[in-house]
Design a protein around this motif. Structure first.
Motif, PDB file in Angstrom:
ATOM      1  N   MET A 160       0.850  -1.179   0.000  1.00  0.00           N
ATOM      2  CA  MET A 160       0.000   0.000   0.000  1.00  0.00           C
ATOM      3  C   MET A 160       0.894   1.241   0.000  1.00  0.00           C
ATOM      4  O   MET A 160       1.729   1.413   0.888  1.00  0.00           O
ATOM      5  N   ILE A 161       0.742   2.076  -1.028  1.00  0.00           N
ATOM      6  CA  ILE A 161       1.536   3.296  -1.156  1.00  0.00           C
ATOM      7  C   ILE A 161       0.778   4.442  -0.496  1.00  0.00           C
ATOM      8  O   ILE A 161      -0.356   4.742  -0.881  1.00  0.00           O
ATOM      9  N   LEU A 162       1.408   5.085   0.487  1.00  0.00           N
ATOM     10  CA  LEU A 162       0.744   6.121   1.273  1.00  0.00           C
ATOM     11  C   LEU A 162       1.507   7.435   1.201  1.00  0.00           C
ATOM     12  O   LEU A 162       2.740   7.446   1.171  1.00  0.00           O
ATOM     13  N   GLN A 233       5.879   8.823  -7.262  1.00  0.00           N
ATOM     14  CA  GLN A 233       6.008  10.254  -7.555  1.00  0.00           C
ATOM     15  C   GLN A 233       4.816  11.024  -6.998  1.00  0.00           C
ATOM     16  O   GLN A 233       4.961  12.116  -6.427  1.00  0.00           O
ATOM     17  N   LEU A 234       3.618  10.453  -7.159  1.00  0.00           N
ATOM     18  CA  LEU A 234       2.413  11.121  -6.672  1.00  0.00           C
ATOM     19  C   LEU A 234       2.408  11.194  -5.150  1.00  0.00           C
ATOM     20  O   LEU A 234       2.035  12.223  -4.562  1.00  0.00           O
ATOM     21  N   ALA A 235       2.835  10.111  -4.485  1.00  0.00           N
ATOM     22  CA  ALA A 235       2.889  10.098  -3.026  1.00  0.00           C
ATOM     23  C   ALA A 235       3.916  11.103  -2.507  1.00  0.00           C
ATOM     24  O   ALA A 235       3.671  11.803  -1.518  1.00  0.00           O
ATOM     25  N   ASP A 240       4.890  15.795   0.742  1.00  0.00           N
ATOM     26  CA  ASP A 240       6.017  16.701   1.005  1.00  0.00           C
ATOM     27  C   ASP A 240       7.340  15.947   1.060  1.00  0.00           C
ATOM     28  O   ASP A 240       8.156  16.123   1.970  1.00  0.00           O
ATOM     29  N   GLY A 241       7.552  15.076   0.079  1.00  0.00           N
ATOM     30  CA  GLY A 241       8.823  14.375  -0.025  1.00  0.00           C
ATOM     31  C   GLY A 241       8.897  13.077   0.750  1.00  0.00           C
ATOM     32  O   GLY A 241       9.952  12.435   0.769  1.00  0.00           O
TER      33      GLY A 241
END
Length: 333
Positions: A160-162, A233-235, A240-241
């Motif tokens: 899961m990308i958060l 990239q979207l995450a 904020d990085g």
């Protein structure tokens, strides 16, 4: 002659227990599927807590302590291995019991046990931030390095990308939910629970909260790199990085709705239904009606023996053992 257990096909999809003899348990063998809600039931003294907490949870704690360095382990209480032949596939595990505890919202395990200041000093002076799973140091990485690391995971691993939006801040954060909704994300993780962005929880203003936008949920496989790179990239953009990539964990609960009114019980059961999409949930309960509503599989224990284990609907409709039928129908227990 001692038994020798070997890796079975598909064992990465279950938590395998063989020869469990903790307390009154009598050489139980059990496979608990991941990302399902499994209930351990039975009358008082049947061995429910021995299996869930004194075996599964205790072994999870022991494995965590053994993953630490020899230097770190000398400061911690060494836990004995539960009396069991094999526990395989056990993920990081937490336990939620029935203790009332301290109601201060700022209370943590460390503050309750009064080791917070000592551990804070120890980690500040000697600690290195590492992954609790693999032990590798956590350092700043370029997006391509993050993608490479995720692509090296075992095929079939769910990730899961958060995008972290709120990190340990008080407030209701309605503006954050609105920003996540405007960004087009459908789900958000609030204090560890994944919910629909259209139905965010009402947060307590005085409590510390953690909020992450769920950017993507993927299964590691060939041909995923392009989608994964875009999600990372979207995450990073919205976080904020910062980006989090989480794998499912195990959650143990002991009678979580005991003494609650029907409305609160229904809310908790709905939360459990949502959680099992991302976590393996093991519930200890004697409430047969609740078991029938929420459980995918059920294990019935009696006097330390595993009497029956299977799909909940089949166990309730066509129990194989008369003792199971007697328990479900309320003739004892």
């Amino acid at each position: 002659m001692s038994k020798r257990w070997t890796q079975q096909p598909g064992s990465d999809e279950v938590v395998r227990m063989r020869g469990v003899r903790v307390h009154n348990l009598q050489n139980i063998d059990l496979d608990i599927p991941r990302n399902r809600l499994v209930v351990i039931s039975g009358p008082s003294g049947s061995g429910k807590s021995s299996l869930a907490f004194d075996t599964l949870y205790a072994e999870g704690q022991r494995q965590y302590i053994e993953s630490l360095s020899v230097y770190a382990r000398q400061f911690l209480h060494q836990l004995e291995r539960p009396d069991v032949d094999l526990i395989d596939g056990l993920q990081p595990t937490i336990s939620i019991d029935q203790r009332a505890g301290v109601r201060n919202p700022r209370t943590t395990v460390a503050t309750v046990t009064e080791i917070y200041d000592h551990m804070r000093l120890l980690y500040a002076r000697l600690g290195e931030v590492t992954c609790y799973r693999c032990g590798r140091p956590i350092r700043q990485q370029a997006p391509a390095q993050i993608v490479d690391a995720l692509m090296r995971l075992t095929r079939g691993t769910r990730v899961m990308i958060l995008a972290p939006m709120v990190r340990g801040r008080k407030g209701q954060h309605k503006d954050v939910f609105a920003a996540i909704r405007r960004a087009g994300f459908l789900r958000v993780r609030v204090d560890g629970q994944v919910v629909d962005i259209e139905q965010p929880p009402d947060l307590v203003r005085q409590r510390v909260h953690h909020i992450e936008a769920v950017v993507d949920r993927v299964v590691v496989r060939e041909g995923l790199r392009g989608r994964l790179a875009e999600s990372i990239q979207l995450a990073l953009k919205h976080g904020d990085g910062l980006v989090l990539a989480n794998e499912p964990e195990v959650i143990l609960l002991d009678e979580p709705t005991s003494g609650l009114d029907p409305i609160s019980t229904a809310r908790i059961e709905e939360t459990l239904s949502q959680l099992k999409k991302d976590y393996t949930i093991i519930l200890v309960s004697n409430n047969t009606k609740q078991i029938a509503r929420v459980a995918d599989k059920v294990a019935f224990l009696l006097m330390g023996q595993l009497i029956e284990y299977g799909v909940t609907s089949k166990v309730f409709m066509v129990p194989k053992d008369k003792r199971t039928d007697d328990y479900i129908s309320g003739r004892f227990g």
